[in-house]
Design an enzyme around this catalytic site. Sequence first.
Site, PDB file in Angstrom:
ATOM      1  N   LYS A  18       0.854  -1.163   0.051  1.00  0.00           N
ATOM      2  CA  LYS A  18       0.128   0.049  -0.023  1.00  0.00           C
ATOM      3  C   LYS A  18       0.897   1.183  -0.072  1.00  0.00           C
ATOM      4  CE  LYS A  18       0.824   1.589   4.309  1.00  0.00           C
ATOM      5  NZ  LYS A  18       1.721   2.672   4.518  1.00  0.00           N
ATOM      6  N   PRO A 106       9.371  -4.876   0.009  1.00  0.00           N
ATOM      7  CA  PRO A 106      10.503  -4.672   0.864  1.00  0.00           C
ATOM      8  C   PRO A 106       9.996  -4.703   2.389  1.00  0.00           C
ATOM      9  CG  PRO A 106      10.036  -2.914  -0.181  1.00  0.00           C
ATOM     10  CD  PRO A 106       9.126  -3.588  -0.898  1.00  0.00           C
ATOM     11  N   GLY A 109       9.914  -1.029   4.883  1.00  0.00           N
ATOM     12  CA  GLY A 109       9.698   0.058   3.823  1.00  0.00           C
ATOM     13  C   GLY A 109       8.634   1.122   3.515  1.00  0.00           C
ATOM     14  N   GLY A 110       7.868   1.040   4.614  1.00  0.00           N
ATOM     15  CA  GLY A 110       6.428   1.887   4.506  1.00  0.00           C
ATOM     16  C   GLY A 110       5.709   1.496   3.677  1.00  0.00           C
ATOM     17  N   ALA A 112       3.626  -1.432   3.927  1.00  0.00           N
ATOM     18  CA  ALA A 112       2.985  -2.425   4.787  1.00  0.00           C
ATOM     19  C   ALA A 112       3.049  -4.034   4.233  1.00  0.00           C
ATOM     20  CB  ALA A 112       1.402  -1.838   4.532  1.00  0.00           C
ATOM     21  N   GLY A 114       4.375  -6.281   5.918  1.00  0.00           N
ATOM     22  CA  GLY A 114       4.078  -7.193   6.905  1.00  0.00           C
ATOM     23  C   GLY A 114       2.414  -7.226   7.093  1.00  0.00           C
ATOM     24  N   SER A 115       1.787  -6.272   6.894  1.00  0.00           N
ATOM     25  CA  SER A 115       0.462  -6.159   7.064  1.00  0.00           C
ATOM     26  C   SER A 115      -0.141  -7.085   5.881  1.00  0.00           C
ATOM     27  CB  SER A 115      -0.073  -4.644   7.015  1.00  0.00           C
ATOM     28  OG  SER A 115       0.509  -3.967   7.961  1.00  0.00           O
ATOM     29  N   ASP A 148      -2.915  -1.511   9.502  1.00  0.00           N
ATOM     30  CA  ASP A 148      -2.919  -1.515   8.101  1.00  0.00           C
ATOM     31  C   ASP A 148      -3.354  -2.682   7.551  1.00  0.00           C
ATOM     32  OD1 ASP A 148      -1.769   0.964   7.930  1.00  0.00           O
ATOM     33  OD2 ASP A 148       0.293   0.094   7.783  1.00  0.00           O
TER      34      ASP A 148
HETATM   35  O1  C5P Z   1      -0.632  -1.023  13.942  1.00  0.00           O
HETATM   36  P1  C5P Z   1       0.788  -1.547  13.834  1.00  0.00           P
HETATM   37  O2  C5P Z   1       1.303  -2.605  14.281  1.00  0.00           O
HETATM   38  O3  C5P Z   1       1.059  -1.712  12.303  1.00  0.00           O
HETATM   39  O4  C5P Z   1       1.601  -0.118  14.328  1.00  0.00           O
HETATM   40  C1  C5P Z   1       2.836  -0.355  14.642  1.00  0.00           C
HETATM   41  C2  C5P Z   1       3.446   0.856  15.562  1.00  0.00           C
HETATM   42  O5  C5P Z   1       3.393   2.111  14.711  1.00  0.00           O
HETATM   43  C3  C5P Z   1       2.671   0.972  16.784  1.00  0.00           C
HETATM   44  O6  C5P Z   1       3.139   0.397  17.719  1.00  0.00           O
HETATM   45  C4  C5P Z   1       2.688   2.732  16.938  1.00  0.00           C
HETATM   46  O7  C5P Z   1       4.094   2.688  17.585  1.00  0.00           O
HETATM   47  C5  C5P Z   1       2.792   3.114  15.531  1.00  0.00           C
HETATM   48  N1  C5P Z   1       1.485   3.538  15.041  1.00  0.00           N
HETATM   49  C6  C5P Z   1       0.896   4.767  15.524  1.00  0.00           C
HETATM   50  N2  C5P Z   1      -0.183   5.208  15.359  1.00  0.00           N
HETATM   51  C7  C5P Z   1      -0.821   4.839  14.314  1.00  0.00           C
HETATM   52  C8  C5P Z   1      -0.363   3.431  13.802  1.00  0.00           C
HETATM   53  C9  C5P Z   1       0.726   2.866  14.063  1.00  0.00           C
HETATM   54  O8  C5P Z   1       1.583   5.351  16.432  1.00  0.00           O
HETATM   55  N3  C5P Z   1      -2.216   4.810  13.987  1.00  0.00           N
END
Ligand code: C5P
Length: 308
Positions: A18, A106, A109-110, A112, A114-115, A148
């Site tokens: 994404k 990647p 990599g920003g 997503a 893993g998601s 995500d």
């Molecule tokens: O939800 P996810 O596991 O992808 O989030 C990873 C980390 O990114 C969270 O532990 C948090 O530090 C940060 N995060 C956040 N606010 C969001 C999504 C992610 O601070 N809306």
Amino acid sequence: MSHSGSGTDSVTVRAAAKVNLHLGVGALRADGFHPLATVYQAIGMYDDVTVTDAPDWGLVVTAHERIDLSEVPLDHSNIVLRAGRLLSAHHRLDRAAAIGVDKGIPVAGGLAGGSADGAAALLALDRLWELQTTDDDLLALAAELGSDVPFALVGGTATGHGRGELVERVPDAGSWWWVVVESDIGLPTPAVYRELDRTGHPPDHPVVPRPLLDALAVGDPELLAESLTNDLTAPALRLRPDLAKVLADGTESGALAGLVSGSGPTCLFLCRDAGHASAVRMMMTDLGHTRVSSAAGPVAGAHVVEYS
Ligand code: C5P
């Protein structure tokens, strides 16, 4: 021989990367997350997850040669194993599976990646075990795995609110071309949010800008280029000042606009069409960037590509 009793031994699900066309980030919440007003788009860069019935959980991760797997956890904390345990607990099952992840997205990599794997694992196991989990339940399980992950199930182009998990498709008339410049080293998402908290002054209620939705609805890349914004750009650039040069080179290469993808460090460059994307891609390569590709969006959310 079929272990599932249905003629299916294994299922492969493909899930896309994404990008965030807009990433508005609000002030840190009490639960440690930030409120988001974002617009996601799924682009044509994929991970494949294959699940096979097995007496115990197992995980094998492979990747295209350009991808560094050193930061991928191979223990129970890996998102696909979390997804498997979550789904079996939801249905009160005592089953396990061998899971193979083949990464084209990647790591850290920003984009997503893993998601995408988490979403793909949920869907693949649901199909392998013929659970018929409702869409609402799959989305709720996905949200438990990560902010995500619901979008990775839904795909296309969608707004994201809450911490990103509340996803709604939006009209998108375009076929958007992106040049994608990956980095040699990943950037962990929590570090970028921490840097934002340290230095930024986020609003309480971020919003999705109307002109961006209008640009999507009419499919006009020049208009979209004017609306691309990412509140994580400044903190990502503070942690990775080298990305400023990547963004500048993208502009010099003739892209309509450049932005950091999510929390970075991947950078994205919007192009007019496929031909323009290949010209920008060549220019970026001439400027010395080595991990340059192009991808179009929107593409579908997680979907089955093979039953065997
Ligand atoms: O939800 P996810 O596991 O992808 O989030 C990873 C980390 O990114 C969270 O532990 C948090 O530090 C940060 N995060 C956040 N606010 C969001 C999504 C992610 O601070 N809306």
